[in-house]
Design a protein around this motif. Sequence first.
Motif: not given
Length: 162
Positions: A49-50, A55-58, A65-67, A94-97
Amino acid sequence: MRHGKKFNHLSRQKGHRAAMLANMACSLIEHKRINTTVAKAKALKQFVEPLITKSKDDTTHNRRICFAYLRSKYAVTDLFRDVAAKVGDRPGGYTRIIKLGNRLGDNADMAMIELVDFNELYNGGKKEEVKTKSRRGGKAKKAEPTTEAPANTTEETTDSAE
């Protein structure tokens, strides 16, 4: 004592746990939903989720950081292109369990973790409207109302008391 240690270690050492979460996050980003155990799903939710928020700010910095977490340039590209476009207005979550029951072999609690905006069943059937362009500016013909009689359906009731 275990004060303040709230992170689930998942019975793995740090390197193995980081690699497993990175692989699961890449699979989640690629397939939009995966089946796993409940404990791994909860750990993956905290992991991914972080990254989706970043990823919202490209920016180049956020991509790097994501890589560093995902270690897959294809997952990072998919995250910043497809996932970020869908979750752009969502403030979090953003996710559902969804719990699925127990696994047959070892009776482990299983769950499905999915990206919320990619499930059409729970979104009320909202789909992105795709605008198609026609090459000709011709008008579409209106469909004439049909004058056919609707098929009569009769329900037969039988007495089972006889």
